[in-house]
Design a protein around this motif. Structure first.
Motif, PDB file in Angstrom:
ATOM      1  N   VAL A  54    -122.626  -8.896 -11.949  1.00 52.63           N
ATOM      2  CA  VAL A  54    -123.671  -9.036 -13.102  1.00 52.63           C
ATOM      3  C   VAL A  54    -123.155 -10.665 -13.664  1.00 52.63           C
ATOM      4  N   PRO A  55    -123.891 -11.420 -13.112  1.00 53.72           N
ATOM      5  CA  PRO A  55    -123.377 -12.899 -13.424  1.00 53.72           C
ATOM      6  C   PRO A  55    -123.712 -13.334 -14.655  1.00 53.72           C
ATOM      7  N   ALA A  56    -124.866 -12.771 -15.264  1.00 52.43           N
ATOM      8  CA  ALA A  56    -125.072 -13.209 -16.780  1.00 52.43           C
ATOM      9  C   ALA A  56    -125.146 -14.648 -16.977  1.00 52.43           C
ATOM     10  N   GLY A  57    -125.975 -15.410 -16.156  1.00 52.04           N
ATOM     11  CA  GLY A  57    -126.209 -16.748 -16.253  1.00 52.04           C
ATOM     12  C   GLY A  57    -125.221 -17.628 -15.684  1.00 52.04           C
ATOM     13  N   LYS A  58    -124.082 -17.118 -15.151  1.00 53.24           N
ATOM     14  CA  LYS A  58    -122.868 -17.691 -14.474  1.00 53.24           C
ATOM     15  C   LYS A  58    -123.180 -17.687 -12.997  1.00 53.24           C
ATOM     16  N   VAL A  59    -122.040 -17.850 -12.320  1.00 53.92           N
ATOM     17  CA  VAL A  59    -121.983 -17.910 -10.883  1.00 53.92           C
ATOM     18  C   VAL A  59    -120.678 -16.836 -10.322  1.00 53.92           C
ATOM     19  N   LEU A  60    -121.255 -15.890  -9.549  1.00 53.27           N
ATOM     20  CA  LEU A  60    -120.099 -14.983  -9.161  1.00 53.27           C
ATOM     21  C   LEU A  60    -120.119 -15.006  -7.603  1.00 53.27           C
ATOM     22  N   VAL A  61    -118.817 -15.129  -6.912  1.00 54.34           N
ATOM     23  CA  VAL A  61    -119.086 -15.138  -5.616  1.00 54.34           C
ATOM     24  C   VAL A  61    -118.025 -13.883  -4.934  1.00 54.34           C
ATOM     25  N   LEU A  62    -118.691 -13.207  -4.135  1.00 55.15           N
ATOM     26  CA  LEU A  62    -117.925 -12.263  -3.360  1.00 55.15           C
ATOM     27  C   LEU A  62    -117.590 -12.478  -1.960  1.00 55.15           C
ATOM     28  N   ASP A  63    -116.316 -12.810  -1.800  1.00 58.90           N
ATOM     29  CA  ASP A  63    -115.871 -13.448  -0.551  1.00 58.90           C
ATOM     30  C   ASP A  63    -114.531 -12.580  -0.216  1.00 58.90           C
ATOM     31  N   GLU A  64    -113.297 -12.842  -0.169  1.00 59.09           N
ATOM     32  CA  GLU A  64    -112.261 -11.931   0.448  1.00 59.09           C
ATOM     33  C   GLU A  64    -112.211 -10.758  -0.424  1.00 59.09           C
ATOM     34  N   VAL A  65    -112.238  -9.487   0.221  1.00 56.09           N
ATOM     35  CA  VAL A  65    -111.753  -8.208  -0.307  1.00 56.09           C
ATOM     36  C   VAL A  65    -110.709  -7.755   0.310  1.00 56.09           C
ATOM     37  N   ALA A  66    -109.458  -7.571  -0.383  1.00 59.94           N
ATOM     38  CA  ALA A  66    -107.968  -7.287   0.312  1.00 59.94           C
ATOM     39  C   ALA A  66    -108.314  -6.041   0.785  1.00 59.94           C
ATOM     40  N   GLU A  67    -109.103  -5.001   0.667  1.00 55.60           N
ATOM     41  CA  GLU A  67    -109.154  -3.553   1.120  1.00 55.60           C
ATOM     42  C   GLU A  67    -109.673  -3.748   2.574  1.00 55.60           C
ATOM     43  N   THR A  68    -110.632  -4.730   3.146  1.00 55.23           N
ATOM     44  CA  THR A  68    -110.987  -4.643   4.316  1.00 55.23           C
ATOM     45  C   THR A  68    -109.916  -5.442   5.389  1.00 55.23           C
ATOM     46  N   ARG A  69    -109.248  -6.268   4.518  1.00 53.03           N
ATOM     47  CA  ARG A  69    -108.121  -7.048   5.576  1.00 53.03           C
ATOM     48  C   ARG A  69    -108.905  -8.050   6.568  1.00 53.03           C
ATOM     49  N   THR A  70    -109.975  -8.483   6.241  1.00 54.64           N
ATOM     50  CA  THR A  70    -110.712  -9.670   6.892  1.00 54.64           C
ATOM     51  C   THR A  70    -110.900 -10.773   6.022  1.00 54.64           C
ATOM     52  N   SER A  71    -111.109 -11.791   6.653  1.00 53.46           N
ATOM     53  CA  SER A  71    -111.082 -13.348   6.012  1.00 53.46           C
ATOM     54  C   SER A  71    -112.396 -13.267   5.044  1.00 53.46           C
ATOM     55  N   THR A  72    -113.519 -12.816   5.267  1.00 54.58           N
ATOM     56  CA  THR A  72    -114.566 -12.623   4.251  1.00 54.58           C
ATOM     57  C   THR A  72    -115.010 -10.938   4.392  1.00 54.58           C
ATOM     58  N   PHE A  73    -115.539 -10.544   3.417  1.00 52.95           N
ATOM     59  CA  PHE A  73    -116.095  -9.165   3.109  1.00 52.95           C
ATOM     60  C   PHE A  73    -117.022  -8.811   4.291  1.00 52.95           C
ATOM     61  N   LEU A  74    -118.021  -9.704   4.627  1.00 52.09           N
ATOM     62  CA  LEU A  74    -118.911  -9.618   5.437  1.00 52.09           C
ATOM     63  C   LEU A  74    -118.435  -9.809   6.957  1.00 52.09           C
ATOM     64  N   GLU A  75    -117.535 -10.169   7.211  1.00 52.70           N
ATOM     65  CA  GLU A  75    -116.904 -10.558   8.487  1.00 52.70           C
ATOM     66  C   GLU A  75    -117.304  -9.415   9.459  1.00 52.70           C
ATOM     67  N   ARG A  76    -116.988  -8.192   9.237  1.00 55.34           N
ATOM     68  CA  ARG A  76    -117.304  -7.087   9.991  1.00 55.34           C
ATOM     69  C   ARG A  76    -118.312  -5.993   9.523  1.00 55.34           C
ATOM     70  N   ARG A  77    -119.144  -6.434   8.245  1.00 54.39           N
ATOM     71  CA  ARG A  77    -119.820  -5.470   7.477  1.00 54.39           C
ATOM     72  C   ARG A  77    -121.260  -6.114   7.338  1.00 54.39           C
ATOM     73  N   GLU A  78    -122.384  -5.216   7.056  1.00 55.20           N
ATOM     74  CA  GLU A  78    -123.747  -5.693   6.493  1.00 55.20           C
ATOM     75  C   GLU A  78    -123.721  -5.213   5.126  1.00 55.20           C
ATOM     76  N   MET A  79    -124.852  -5.699   4.559  1.00 55.41           N
ATOM     77  CA  MET A  79    -124.948  -5.501   3.048  1.00 55.41           C
ATOM     78  C   MET A  79    -126.457  -5.399   2.592  1.00 55.41           C
ATOM     79  N   GLY A  80    -126.483  -4.521   1.699  1.00 51.51           N
ATOM     80  CA  GLY A  80    -127.926  -4.419   1.188  1.00 51.51           C
ATOM     81  C   GLY A  80    -127.828  -4.473  -0.300  1.00 51.51           C
ATOM     82  N   ILE A  81    -128.698  -5.265  -0.947  1.00 54.96           N
ATOM     83  CA  ILE A  81    -128.485  -5.816  -2.358  1.00 54.96           C
ATOM     84  C   ILE A  81    -129.766  -5.390  -3.280  1.00 54.96           C
ATOM     85  N   VAL A  82    -129.708  -4.653  -4.244  1.00 52.53           N
ATOM     86  CA  VAL A  82    -131.154  -4.233  -5.072  1.00 52.53           C
ATOM     87  C   VAL A  82    -130.801  -5.103  -6.272  1.00 52.53           C
ATOM     88  N   ASN A  83    -131.787  -5.731  -6.796  1.00 50.14           N
ATOM     89  CA  ASN A  83    -131.774  -6.261  -8.191  1.00 50.14           C
ATOM     90  C   ASN A  83    -132.371  -5.224  -9.182  1.00 50.14           C
TER      91      ASN A  83
END
Length: 274
Positions: A54-83
């Motif tokens: 929920v950016p609420a007019g600001k900017v949010l960045v999803l990048d590294e997530v420690a749980e996946t142990r990859t440099s970026t979250f989508l390095e070995r993943r795909e994503m579906g986003i619904v607004n």
């Protein structure tokens, strides 16, 4: 701000012993949508991840997530986003996407950091991927539409399939959402299980005081969760997933597992439920 909660898989025999609080702790995902934050639930069901931004007019960045142990979250993943909120933007791979309420964005493996902006309320789903596929913004008018149910059974509903073989290609993520006609409240009845895939639900569009009685558990050992607006439910492969609401609602369903066959279901007649 990013926060991640890990949920471990639960054996069906363990689930039989759970009381209300324990069931909710393992299978209900609450407080996903908080202004200025990205909140994720990383599960051990096919490593599926769900959450909200929920950016609420600001900017949010999803990048590294420690749980996946990859440099970026989508390095070995795909994503579906619904607004599920007002108009917003998502940026990834050097492209900006404008999402209206109800739009779905697919991002393939290797898309890099994902930026959320505007006034959207973004529901995030993600699963491991084995190859990179093109990003695609799917409008409601482009979804595969199915009309099911009857007024007399209180289950007349429209199923909109977005990330689905009839619309586009993905690795293992399948996603869409179901909306109800006035007076209809029942979803996914007769119930079913699919041992080859897990599933997650997000209920939204409920009035503040409204609730959905979500049925789960083994067909002969059913349990229930009382679910409010913008709350999610994790559905293990051994569990049914059905329910009824006290008022109108929409639910987003997303699946990951061995195949992308939406019809791969083992139905359970209502007479067989216990």
């Amino acid at each position: 701000m990013l926060s991640v909660e890990t949920r471990h898989a639960v054996h069906p025999e363990h689930a039989r012993t759970m009381g209300t609080a324990e069931l909710r702790r393992h299978f209900l995902a609450s407080d996903l949508f908080v202004e200025g934050e990205i909140r994720l639930v990383y599960t051990h069901y096919d490593r599926f991840t769900l959450g909200g931004a929920v950016p609420a007019g600001k900017v949010l960045v999803l990048d590294e997530v420690a749980e996946t142990r990859t440099s970026t979250f989508l390095e070995r993943r795909e994503m579906g986003i619904v607004n599920i909120g007002a108009a917003g933007t998502v940026s990834a791979g050097g492209t900006d996407y404008a999402l209206e309420r109800g739009d779905v964005l697919y991002l393939g493996m290797g898309s890099g950091p994902v930026t959320f902006g505007g006034d959207g309320r973004f529901y995030i789903t993600s699963a491991p991927a084995h190859r990179a596929l093109p990003a695609r913004l799917v409008r409601l008018s482009e979804a595969n539409r199915m009309e099911l149910g009857e007024d007399e059974n209180s289950n007349r509903r429209t199923i909109n399939q977005f990330i689905h073989p009839k619309v586009m290609e993905s690795c293992q993520l399948v996603l869409g959402y179901t909306s109800f006609a006035p007076g209809s409240v029942w979803n996914t009845m007769p119930a079913h299980v699919h041992d080859r895939r897990m599933e997650a639900y997000l209920y939204f569009g409920l009035a503040e005081e409204a609730r959905v009685l979500h049925l789960m558990g083994e067909p002969t050992e059913t349990r229930h969760l009382v679910v409010g607006n913008e709350e999610g439910v994790l559905s293990p492969p051994w569990s049914i997933h059905s329910g009824a609401g006290t008022g109108r609602y929409t639910f987003i369903w997303a699946m990951a597992g061995d195949n992308v066959d939406y019809t791969d279901m083992d139905f359970v007649p209502a007479s067989g439920l216990r």
